[in-house]
Motif scaffolding. Sequence first.
Motif, PDB file in Angstrom:
ATOM      1  N   THR A   7      -5.252  -2.821  -4.960  1.00 33.66           N
ATOM      2  CA  THR A   7      -5.868  -1.861  -5.878  1.00 33.66           C
ATOM      3  C   THR A   7      -7.369  -1.846  -5.593  1.00 33.66           C
ATOM      4  N   ASN A 127      -6.053   3.996 -14.782  1.00 32.38           N
ATOM      5  CA  ASN A 127      -5.805   2.596 -14.425  1.00 32.38           C
ATOM      6  C   ASN A 127      -4.620   2.064 -15.211  1.00 32.38           C
ATOM      7  N   GLU A 128      -4.518   2.470 -16.482  1.00 34.88           N
ATOM      8  CA  GLU A 128      -3.442   1.992 -17.346  1.00 34.88           C
ATOM      9  C   GLU A 128      -2.070   2.372 -16.799  1.00 34.88           C
ATOM     10  N   ASP A 131      -1.382   0.262 -13.666  1.00 32.73           N
ATOM     11  CA  ASP A 131      -1.138  -1.131 -13.997  1.00 32.73           C
ATOM     12  C   ASP A 131       0.194  -1.318 -14.718  1.00 32.73           C
TER      13      ASP A 131
END
Length: 156
Positions: A7, A127-128, A131
Amino acid sequence: MVTLLTTPADRELVITRTFGAPPARVWEAWTRPEHVRAWYGVAALTTTVVDMDLRAGGAWRWGQRAPDGQEIVFSGTYVEVVPVERLDYTELFEQMPGAEPVRVTLTFDATPDGGTALTSTSLWPSNESRDQALAAGMEAGVREQYDRLAEHLAGM
């Protein structure tokens, strides 16, 4: 061979793997439904859908079914198709209502030993969401799928 997930930037996920087959063969395995059916997904599931209209603006849809009947289907649209070099497309997990698509670029680069360095760079809506996918087991699934692709390439 090692499948590596990193990432490197916000919203980005990069998957790299070198395969012992030339780019044209890896391209064929990735872009012809009869080959995709042989390696796509994980072995514990049954591949039920591999639809592809391989052209800019064309749709694709790949899916598997779990033993309990649960469907796991991804779909999207090809944005750019450069044979044996690059695929740009959107990807949406159909079982997640309201999700925004991920933008994916796949590159097929020749290696000095006659193999292919396959790089998948995806840009996630947040990003959430990236992830969450990683936390849900995406890494193990990608590793198994790429191992299955390597096995299929060896037999082509």
